[in-house]
Scaffold this active site. Structure first.
Site, PDB file in Angstrom:
ATOM      1  N   TYR A 283       0.892   4.048   5.888  1.00 37.04           N
ATOM      2  CA  TYR A 283       0.847   2.633   6.259  1.00 37.04           C
ATOM      3  C   TYR A 283       1.276   1.719   5.115  1.00 37.04           C
ATOM      4  O   TYR A 283       2.131   0.844   5.313  1.00 37.04           O
ATOM      5  CB  TYR A 283      -0.550   2.276   6.763  1.00 37.04           C
ATOM      6  CG  TYR A 283      -0.629   0.894   7.356  1.00 37.04           C
ATOM      7  CD1 TYR A 283      -0.123   0.649   8.631  1.00 37.04           C
ATOM      8  CD2 TYR A 283      -1.199  -0.154   6.653  1.00 37.04           C
ATOM      9  CE1 TYR A 283      -0.186  -0.615   9.188  1.00 37.04           C
ATOM     10  CE2 TYR A 283      -1.261  -1.419   7.198  1.00 37.04           C
ATOM     11  CZ  TYR A 283      -0.758  -1.649   8.454  1.00 37.04           C
ATOM     12  OH  TYR A 283      -0.816  -2.896   9.003  1.00 37.04           O
ATOM     13  N   GLU A 290       9.090  -2.371   4.861  1.00 39.53           N
ATOM     14  CA  GLU A 290       9.384  -3.589   5.623  1.00 39.53           C
ATOM     15  C   GLU A 290       9.585  -4.774   4.681  1.00 39.53           C
ATOM     16  O   GLU A 290      10.482  -5.607   4.892  1.00 39.53           O
ATOM     17  CB  GLU A 290       8.247  -3.871   6.602  1.00 39.53           C
ATOM     18  CG  GLU A 290       8.131  -2.861   7.737  1.00 39.53           C
ATOM     19  CD  GLU A 290       6.944  -3.140   8.639  1.00 39.53           C
ATOM     20  OE1 GLU A 290       6.422  -4.285   8.598  1.00 39.53           O
ATOM     21  OE2 GLU A 290       6.516  -2.243   9.386  1.00 39.53           O
TER      22      GLU A 290
END
Length: 366
Positions: A283, A290
């Site tokens: 994660y 991103e």
């Protein structure tokens, strides 16, 4: 002729007496309670071999005359109901315990444990009674079937992405970084467009997760996929596309089968552990990838003026879309911190109850 007595083991609850007579292959049984005395007679293989055995016990307090017994290949089980709901200090009226009588430690409970067992039984009965009065959803099976199929399709889609990218990485090495978008984008478009259903499901009440968290997660990814990667050709050949797609798919190949099994009330403990553990390395790496893609796209939006917001001549030419991306970048970091703490709490709960079966119903979370 000397009377042969078998080994007898006993235990009690507040309302019952349990006896276990050690005679195998018993036959011709004669068991009765008269004047508060239990009398037993039967043939079988006991402590003295194949013989006829008998014994009698005068109970400490009154019992009901009805006797329930069941004979197995190894023993005879006897159950007698007490007249009153109370705990006995001993089994027999005579203080000296018969030599053939001993506690049945397989069923033995002290008074406090017996009370707890009784309370648990009452709570279970009450729970069943309450659940039986609750109106069942006639469409529950249809909802579970729909959610199962949705999670299955997403699992297959992200599995294809993950396997395809892994194979290309082994065959092409670093060269696979630069054409990931052109080989994977169509399937990723499909999966992420389909993921909008995860916003619709809680809005329709099909799942009990929140609409806002689902909206933020789905639309956040779609901004990266459609706005940054899909609309800027300069971004499509960058290695960051590979890492974003690979990390997304690596997370989802564990998340979707977890929900899929929950739809059929099934749990695979290893999958549950992976579901709530694999995010710890993946994660934050996904958030980092991103963020890198957003940072790399900002100069491109400034240079091309793509998606800039035009302003009146008196105020200036336009507002660059990069300002929105900078705000979005701060949002990514904030959501990551909040979601990290939430998942850490879930993991602690999972580890705390690792000896128990944690059932996650797909209608509660998807």
């Amino acid at each position: 002729m000397q009377t042969l007595t078998p080994h007898v083991f006993w235990a009690q609850r507040h309302g019952d007496i349990y006896l276990r007579v050690e005679i195998s292959d018993a036959k011709n049984l004669d068991i009765s309670v008269q004047e508060n005395v239990l009398r037993f007679r039967g043939q079988g293989h006991g402590a003295k071999g194949e013989n006829e055995y008998e014994f009698s016990l005068e109970f400490l307090k009154p019992v009901k005359p009805e006797v329930k017994h069941k004979s197995t290949q190894r023993q005879v089980n006897i159950a007698v109901r007490k007249q009153g709901h109370c705990w006995w200090d001993r089994l027999t009226k005579q203080e000296k315990k018969p030599v053939f009588l001993a506690p049945d430690f397989d069923r033995w409970l002290d008074e406090s444990d017996a009370e707890m067992e009784l309370k648990e039984k009452e709570e279970k009965i009450n729970k069943v009674s309450v659940e039986s009065r609750i109106r069942k959803d006639p469409f529950l099976g249809l909802k579970k079937g729909y959610l199962f199929m949705y999670n299955l399709v997403q699992f297959l889609g992200f599995s294809w992405i993950f396997v395809n990218m892994t194979v290309r990485l082994f065959i092409l090495g670093q060269d696979s970084f630069y054409d990931t978008f052109h080989t994977i984008a169509d399937v990723m478009y499909f999966c992420q467009m389909l993921a909008i259903i995860e916003v619709i499901n809680p809005a329709l009440g099909l799942v009990k997760s929140g609409v806002i968290p689902a909206f933020i997660q789905v639309m956040g990814r779609n901004v990266i996929l459609f706005v940054i990667f899909g609309s800027l050709e300069e971004m499509q050949n960058k290695p960051v596309v590979f890492f974003v797609f690979y990390l997304w798919s690596a997370i989802e190949i564990f998340r979707y089968p977890f929900y899929m099994l929950a739809c059929i009330d099934t749990e695979w403990k290893m999958l549950t552990w992976l579901r709530y553990t694999i995010w710890m390395p993946l994660y934050p790496l996904g958030v980092l990838a991103e963020a890198v893609s957003v940072i790399q796209s900002i100069p491109i939006f400034d240079e091309t003026k793509f998606l800039s917001i035009p302003l009146p001549a008196a105020l200036g030419s336009s507002i660059s879309f990069s300002y929105i991306l900078r705000f979005y970048l701060n949002g990514i970091i904030g959501i990551f911190e909040k979601d990290k703490h939430m998942k850490q709490n879930v993991l602690r709960l999972n580890l705390k109850h690792s000896d128990h079966c944690i059932i996650v119903i797909c209608l509660k979370d998807n």
